[in-house]
Scaffold this motif. Sequence first.
Motif, PDB file in Angstrom:
ATOM      1  N   ALA A 106      90.166  44.057  26.046  1.00 54.26           N
ATOM      2  CA  ALA A 106      89.719  44.072  26.349  1.00 54.26           C
ATOM      3  C   ALA A 106      89.544  45.602  27.553  1.00 54.26           C
ATOM      4  CB  ALA A 106      88.608  43.416  26.694  1.00 54.26           C
ATOM      5  N   THR A 107      90.390  45.282  28.399  1.00 55.58           N
ATOM      6  CA  THR A 107      90.352  46.707  29.248  1.00 55.58           C
ATOM      7  C   THR A 107      91.344  47.561  29.287  1.00 55.58           C
ATOM      8  OG1 THR A 107      92.178  45.060  29.650  1.00 55.58           O
ATOM      9  CG2 THR A 107      89.440  44.510  31.017  1.00 55.58           C
ATOM     10  N   ASN A 108      91.960  48.063  27.834  1.00 61.58           N
ATOM     11  CA  ASN A 108      92.867  48.354  27.177  1.00 61.58           C
ATOM     12  C   ASN A 108      94.303  48.218  28.439  1.00 61.58           C
ATOM     13  OD1 ASN A 108      93.312  50.650  25.677  1.00 61.58           O
ATOM     14  ND2 ASN A 108      93.168  52.591  27.031  1.00 61.58           N
ATOM     15  N   ALA A 132     103.588  47.372  24.573  1.00 61.71           N
ATOM     16  CA  ALA A 132     101.989  47.906  23.484  1.00 61.71           C
ATOM     17  C   ALA A 132     101.383  47.261  24.711  1.00 61.71           C
ATOM     18  CB  ALA A 132     102.923  46.248  22.489  1.00 61.71           C
ATOM     19  N   GLU A 133     100.672  48.477  23.043  1.00 60.77           N
ATOM     20  CA  GLU A 133      99.037  48.139  23.674  1.00 60.77           C
ATOM     21  C   GLU A 133      98.327  47.251  22.032  1.00 60.77           C
ATOM     22  OE1 GLU A 133      98.086  51.965  22.597  1.00 60.77           O
ATOM     23  OE2 GLU A 133      98.214  53.252  24.606  1.00 60.77           O
ATOM     24  N   VAL A 134      97.702  46.737  22.420  1.00 61.63           N
ATOM     25  CA  VAL A 134      96.911  45.817  21.299  1.00 61.63           C
ATOM     26  C   VAL A 134      95.132  46.016  21.695  1.00 61.63           C
ATOM     27  CG1 VAL A 134      98.445  43.796  21.579  1.00 61.63           C
ATOM     28  CG2 VAL A 134      96.663  44.118  23.382  1.00 61.63           C
ATOM     29  N   THR A 135      94.867  45.689  19.989  1.00 63.91           N
ATOM     30  CA  THR A 135      93.300  45.668  20.513  1.00 63.91           C
ATOM     31  C   THR A 135      93.019  43.878  19.200  1.00 63.91           C
ATOM     32  OG1 THR A 135      93.385  46.426  17.601  1.00 63.91           O
ATOM     33  CG2 THR A 135      93.082  47.763  19.550  1.00 63.91           C
ATOM     34  N   PHE A 138      94.441  39.728  16.738  1.00 57.42           N
ATOM     35  CA  PHE A 138      94.765  40.953  17.023  1.00 57.42           C
ATOM     36  C   PHE A 138      95.817  41.811  16.568  1.00 57.42           C
ATOM     37  CE2 PHE A 138      94.516  36.939  19.993  1.00 57.42           C
ATOM     38  CZ  PHE A 138      93.836  37.984  21.254  1.00 57.42           C
ATOM     39  N   SER A 139      96.268  43.175  17.136  1.00 57.69           N
ATOM     40  CA  SER A 139      96.952  44.001  15.934  1.00 57.69           C
ATOM     41  C   SER A 139      97.772  45.211  17.104  1.00 57.69           C
ATOM     42  CB  SER A 139      96.390  44.784  15.513  1.00 57.69           C
ATOM     43  OG  SER A 139      95.097  45.421  15.576  1.00 57.69           O
ATOM     44  N   ILE A 140      98.482  45.525  16.749  1.00 59.83           N
ATOM     45  CA  ILE A 140      99.367  46.029  18.236  1.00 59.83           C
ATOM     46  C   ILE A 140      99.079  47.609  17.789  1.00 59.83           C
ATOM     47  CG2 ILE A 140     101.512  47.370  18.938  1.00 59.83           C
ATOM     48  CD1 ILE A 140     102.823  44.710  17.513  1.00 59.83           C
ATOM     49  N   ARG A 141      98.327  48.760  18.230  1.00 61.75           N
ATOM     50  CA  ARG A 141      97.467  49.640  18.072  1.00 61.75           C
ATOM     51  C   ARG A 141      99.308  50.461  18.535  1.00 61.75           C
ATOM     52  NH1 ARG A 141      92.353  51.347  21.415  1.00 61.75           N
ATOM     53  NH2 ARG A 141      94.194  50.855  23.022  1.00 61.75           N
ATOM     54  N   GLY A 142      99.961  50.692  19.283  1.00 63.69           N
ATOM     55  CA  GLY A 142     100.545  51.448  19.257  1.00 63.69           C
ATOM     56  C   GLY A 142     101.995  51.145  20.325  1.00 63.69           C
ATOM     57  N   ASP A 146      95.265  53.729  34.666  1.00 64.03           N
ATOM     58  CA  ASP A 146      96.615  53.087  34.780  1.00 64.03           C
ATOM     59  C   ASP A 146      95.982  51.245  34.420  1.00 64.03           C
ATOM     60  OD1 ASP A 146      98.263  55.251  34.384  1.00 64.03           O
ATOM     61  OD2 ASP A 146      98.978  55.297  36.142  1.00 64.03           O
ATOM     62  N   ARG A 147      96.695  50.927  33.517  1.00 62.13           N
ATOM     63  CA  ARG A 147      96.942  49.779  33.076  1.00 62.13           C
ATOM     64  C   ARG A 147      97.731  48.796  32.274  1.00 62.13           C
ATOM     65  NH1 ARG A 147      92.551  50.625  35.902  1.00 62.13           N
ATOM     66  NH2 ARG A 147      90.310  50.307  35.994  1.00 62.13           N
ATOM     67  N   ALA A 148      97.667  47.653  33.276  1.00 63.12           N
ATOM     68  CA  ALA A 148      99.222  46.957  32.554  1.00 63.12           C
ATOM     69  C   ALA A 148      99.070  45.404  32.962  1.00 63.12           C
ATOM     70  CB  ALA A 148     100.625  47.742  33.370  1.00 63.12           C
TER      71      ALA A 148
END
Length: 290
Positions: free
Chosen positions: A254-256, A270-273, A279-283, A210-212
């Motif tokens: 970089a670390t999801n 949000a998850e970003v890439t 940058f974009s929002i993946r989910g 888990d990463r936040a």
Amino acid sequence: MIEWSGALGTVDVLFPSVPGDLWRQHESWLEPDFLNAATGEWQTNAQTWVLRSAGRTVLIDTGLGSEEPREAGVLEERGGDFLDRLAQAGVRAQDVDLVINTHLHSDHVGWNTRLADGEWVPTFPNAQYLISRADFDFWNPVNGHTPASVFQSADDIRAAFNHRILPIHQAGQAVLWEGDSHRIDEDLVLELAPGHTPGSAVLRLESGTDRALFVGDLVHTPLQLIEPDHEICTSEDQVRAARSRRRVLEQAAATNSLVVPAHLGGAGAAEVTQSDGTFSIRGWAALADA
């Protein structure tokens, strides 16, 4: 746990560097949780996050509080049931071991204290309160700083410190951390991300897979997740705030790591890439409210 939710100011005033057509370009997904397209108002939450880590109960920010006059009258619509709702979620005030103030704006420290027999006392009697030394010194009225915020008068700023921060320090419950980071336990680290305020911080959580990143006021609207160079007008150093945001978003991609801002309505994280600097929002991750 959401304490208050609603519209607060128009985006043209709050985010002056964002052109109107950029809001219109993205309003299909910003509305209704993050933007009222009809009125141009910013939709926001005041909320507190509850974590369990290393056998301790941790609060991230303490919201608006009660019993404090405010110039922003819309915030008076909130109820005073914060502690009751916290207890319903299984957390009594005496159970809290650690309070993290990501920064010292009044909407993040409101329940640090409460009135008891006319005196301001720590709401969470058994807790340590982690406060950045940089913010403590900046907001302390005796140091004579003039904040940039256009939404708080000097009297409001003085009251917020004297009622919500100073009693914590006087009670011996404040831990004023310094430097670029402060390790809390093996899963939690506070990292300095200055700009919005001098001592603004991000809480990094790494536990197993888990990463936040609990980013506080580093992000006020999800538009900043894809256009990170635009800043809210209440930041003390807008250039530095944007630089901090870009760095943290790069770390998140970089670390999801899930990005968890303080004020987002709707889905709370949000998850970003990142690709070629964009940058974009993946989910989105909808986090349960107490």
